[in-house]
Design an enzyme around this catalytic site. Structure first.
Site, PDB file in Angstrom:
ATOM      1  N   GLU A 189       0.811  -1.267   0.223  1.00  0.00           N
ATOM      2  CA  GLU A 189       0.200   0.046  -0.010  1.00  0.00           C
ATOM      3  C   GLU A 189       0.898   1.224   0.039  1.00  0.00           C
ATOM      4  O   GLU A 189       1.766   1.279   0.629  1.00  0.00           O
ATOM      5  CB  GLU A 189      -0.916   0.036   1.413  1.00  0.00           C
ATOM      6  CG  GLU A 189      -1.787   1.381   1.369  1.00  0.00           C
ATOM      7  CD  GLU A 189      -2.522   1.126   2.503  1.00  0.00           C
ATOM      8  OE1 GLU A 189      -3.201   0.339   2.791  1.00  0.00           O
ATOM      9  OE2 GLU A 189      -2.543   2.321   3.259  1.00  0.00           O
ATOM     10  N   HIS A 234      -9.797   2.178  -1.388  1.00  0.00           N
ATOM     11  CA  HIS A 234     -10.702   2.255  -0.514  1.00  0.00           C
ATOM     12  C   HIS A 234     -12.013   3.170  -0.778  1.00  0.00           C
ATOM     13  O   HIS A 234     -13.177   3.329  -0.255  1.00  0.00           O
ATOM     14  CB  HIS A 234     -10.179   2.360   0.894  1.00  0.00           C
ATOM     15  CG  HIS A 234      -9.352   1.357   1.417  1.00  0.00           C
ATOM     16  ND1 HIS A 234      -8.072   1.650   1.414  1.00  0.00           N
ATOM     17  CD2 HIS A 234      -9.596   0.450   1.895  1.00  0.00           C
ATOM     18  CE1 HIS A 234      -7.464   0.292   1.729  1.00  0.00           C
ATOM     19  NE2 HIS A 234      -8.282  -0.300   2.199  1.00  0.00           N
TER      20      HIS A 234
END
Ligand code: GLN
Ligand code: ZN
Length: 765
Positions: A676, A705
């Site tokens: 990430e 997200h």
């Protein structure tokens, strides 16, 4: 008489009632009054369970609609102005901090939420300002809930997070530079005021949690305990007496702090995690201080081994006397499911091995009786001994073949045949990858159609053949979309997987599954971890069918997709009868077979996800942490090193704070890492240069997200930034994480831009 106590009870209710009520309120389906009423019903129900079980000391203020640290932020009026200025109702302001608020012209993001110590529970971080002030809210929650219980005839022991932990777990808000612990002087008087109000309401004792005492503490944090607890001591009888609670570790390394608590009534320690701290802690107690002995595990689901607990309790009683020992849960029971009684599908032998929150409160009460008068609870003690023995001797637990295989593991099995340069030369030829190869992390949208079909299959409404052909159609779709997008390494999309750990657990020997054993992860989110009950082995290939089919219809390399051994372990309830390293190695051996089978079936890129590798890191530096890293890394290597040099091993991590953890990640020797990165500074990647990292990396180029589709320009900028820190031939282009929570049009939009940006750089270099 020895008393029993519980440090906290799960909030969700039997059927995740709190989750349902919160979500109904968020969706405007029930009123605020109805939601608050449901909260009250749950609190009363939970107090009653404990009372009926015979628990002497029952907690209050352990309940929270979202998170208990968030409760403190609100009742200490430490709410950042971006929320207060919206003039929402207190409940809406509270939820706005927990989950953001986008309604009626208000648009504020949530406060940061992070893992609570090494658990899978997440708390909301106190977010503090340079000019931070604190004051006590009117009719503060701890007092309200104490009175609520009192009215129902139950005198509770309120629970507060202590001032040092509250601040140490907080952070300065963006744009502020305040050191949270420097706010102690302002905060402590508000605690005193709250404690006085509790006393006035009738509270005799308060449980004050200072779990940060199990960390390696910065000197300034360590020094903060003394002034804080001296201020409490100075309040004398105007405030309740205090039991200072610690959990999830030992406090021996912080013994120099203990004099700060000399006026406290007692200290609680976690004797499940660290039984060896018992005797040293006993020696540290003041002449009349009590020991709250945490012997019933708040973090796992196994039946307490009464014989073992009684041993510890006897040691304490011998040193301190009956009046100075309390039998307690090791931590709050927040981390355990509500009740075993809901489980109707567990094998009967296995059912007897477990104890969830509602059963654990009984264990605490039984132990408190047993320690002075075993005959009074003889039947319970005998039943417990029988269950412990049955488990130890069960064939379900012990598989000699697994043990033999573990004994035969050699050091060479942990290493690839050649070093990375040799491997990469072969992989390049074999896979014919371009510069800046594009790929995704594994899952594609889990549409409602997928869930409907899976449900039908689980319920037996459609046949295995029908379900298989549905999954094939989904894989066809995923492949054709990747053709259109022109990605370089494909994935099959994981439509057949309900969950990245449960899916594997269901295909391995050694696991059992529950139907209702939900544990709160954050806010209304709950997880239902599978349970490892015995030696783990793989009876048959787990993912080969889907990957092989996907590869047969793709023109580009298809990436096989597995969950790594550490993540399988961490996101399950592990056994407590053998060390976690043993369980992890068993998982690694099972996965090793899967990796080799995938390769034999034409899958030459294999990703083994380890998003939980970091959270397993022991809380303190030192030998325990080093040992963890060694077995965790070795498990990953054992799982993946069985392939030829030409097969490319990938791994994936969902976090970007890997600086202090870098050596462990490097030691995995994965050919490609995806991590990430989209929300953090590209500068974090500097560590790869500093450490001359030789292998390949795909720092996520966009945040999955959010439904947002970033423009092509944004991707280009991001890649440009990354190229400051990574060599072009080292860089892969991929999203932050799997795409299962997104919609197809968002995925197509974002990946089109991502691929175009990669092609732009391919031209350029
Ligand atoms: N392969 C998994 C997926 O894409 C990885 C999930 C994760 O990292 N948590 O869904
Ligand atoms: Zn991820």
């Amino acid at each position: 008489m020895v008393q029993s106590s519980v440090l906290g009870f799960p909030r969700m209710g039997v059927l995740r009632d709190l989750k349902k009520a919160n979500e109904a309120y968020w969706a405007d389906k029930i009123s605020q009054e109805a939601l608050l009423e449901e909260g009250k019903r749950l609190r009363l129900a939970h107090w009653k369970i404990q009372k009926d079980a015979g628990v002497d000391i029952i907690p209050s203020n352990d309940f929270a609609h979202y998170d208990h640290v968030l409760d403190h932020i609100q009742f200490f009026n430490a709410v950042p102005e971006r929320y207060t200025k919206q003039k929402l109702s207190p409940l809406d302001e509270y939820f706005a901090m927990g989950r953001g608020h986008q309604k009626g012209g208000v648009d504020v993001p949530a406060l940061e939420m992070v893992k609570w110590f090494d658990s899978n529970y997440h708390y909301v971080k106190p977010t503090l300002q340079d000019n931070q002030t604190f004051s006590l809210a009117e009719n503060p929650k701890p007092v309200r809930e104490f009175l609520e219980a009192k009215e129902a005839g139950i005198i509770t022991r309120p629970v507060l997070v202590g001032p040092v932990s509250f601040l140490a777990l907080g952070k300065a808000d963006r744009g502020s530079s305040v050191n949270p612990i420097s706010l102690l002087d302002k905060l402590v008087p508000v605690y005193v005021e709250l404690l006085k109000a509790l006393k006035a309401a009738g509270a005799e004792t308060v449980q004050i949690d200072e779990p940060t005492l199990v960390f390696d503490l910065a000197p300034e944090v360590k020094a903060a305990f003394k002034p804080a607890y001296e201020a409490f001591a100075a309040a004398g009888d105007a405030i309740p007496s205090l039991v200072v609670a610690t959990y999830f570790g030992d406090i021996v390394h912080n013994f120099d702090v203990l004099p700060a608590f000399s006026a406290a009534k007692g200290i609680h320690v976690d004797l499940v995690r660290n039984p060896e701290q018992l005797e040293p802690v006993i020696k540290q107690l003041g002449p009349s201080q009590i020991l709250s002995a945490g012997v019933v595990d708040g973090r796992n689901i196994w039946k307490n081994d009464f014989a073992k607990s009684l041993d510890l309790l006897q040691t304490a009683i011998k040193a301190l006397g009956e009046d100075r020992v309390i039998v307690a849960t090791s931590s709050s029971l927040l981390h355990t499911p509500h009740t075993l009684a809901s489980e109707k599908k567990l094998p009967t032998d296995v059912y007897e091995w477990f104890s969830f929150a509602s059963e654990k409160v009984k264990e605490v009460a039984i132990l408190a009786k047993a320690v002075t008068n075993p005959e009074a609870v003889r039947a319970e003690l005998d039943a417990n001994a029988a269950a412990i023995k049955a488990r130890a001797e069960s064939t379900r637990t012990n598989d000699p073949k697994v043990k033999e295989r573990q004994a035969a593991v050699t050091p060479e099995q942990h290493n690839r045949k050649s070093g990375f340069d040799t491997r990469y030369a072969q992989q390049k030829k074999h896979l014919s990858l371009p510069l800046f190869p594009t790929t995704t992390i594994g899952s594609f949208p889990q549409t409602s159609e997928i869930r409907v079909q899976r449900n039908k299959f689980t319920k037996g409404e459609i046949s295995a053949e029908e379900y298989d052909s549905f999954i094939k159609k989904e894989i066809d779709l995923a492949v054709s979309i990747q053709d259109e997008l022109d990605l370089d390494v494909y994935v099959h999309g994981e439509p057949e997987r309900n969950d990245m750990v449960q899916y594997f657990g269901e295909r391995l020997n050694g696991y059992v599954f529950t139907t209702h054993a939900w544990v709160q992860s954050y806010g209304s989110r709950c997880v239902r971890p599978p349970i490892i009950v015995g030696d783990i082995s793989r009876p048959a290939p787990m993912t080969v069918k889907e990957s092989k089919y996907a590869a047969s219809i793709s023109k580009k390399p298809m990436k096989g997709m597995l969950t790594g051994p550490v993540t399988c372990l961490r996101w399950s309830f592990p056994r407590v009868d053998v060390h976690q390293s043993v369980q992890c190695q068993q998982l690694a051996l099972a996965l090793r077979d899967e990796v080799v089978d995938l390769e034999a079936n034409g899958i030459y890129v294999i990703q083994v996800d380890e998003p939980a590798l970091r959270e397993g890191l022991p809380l303190r530096k030192g030998s325990e942490r080093d040992a963890y890293l060694e077995w965790a890394v070795n498990s990953f290597k054992l799982a993946t090193a069985g392939v030829e040099d030409s097969t490319q091993i990938h791994s994936h991590f969902c976090y970007s704070e890997f600086q202090d953890f870098f050596h462990a990640i490097a030691a995995l020797d994965a050919d490609v890492l995806s991590i990430e990165n989209s929300k953090s500074d590209a500068k974090l990647l500097k560590v790869f240069i500093d450490e001359a990292y030789p292998r390949h990396i795909g720092p996520g180029v966009y945040d999955i997200h959010s439904p947002r589709v970033p423009a092509e320009e944004e991707f280009k900028q991001r890649i440009e930034e990354m190229l400051e820190f990574l060599r072009p031939e080292q860089l892969w282009i991929n999203p932050d994480c799997g795409l299962k929570t997104r919609k197809w049009d968002e995925v197509k939009g974002a990946l089109t831009h991502m691929v175009n940006a990669a092609k732009y750089f391919r031209e350029k270099y």
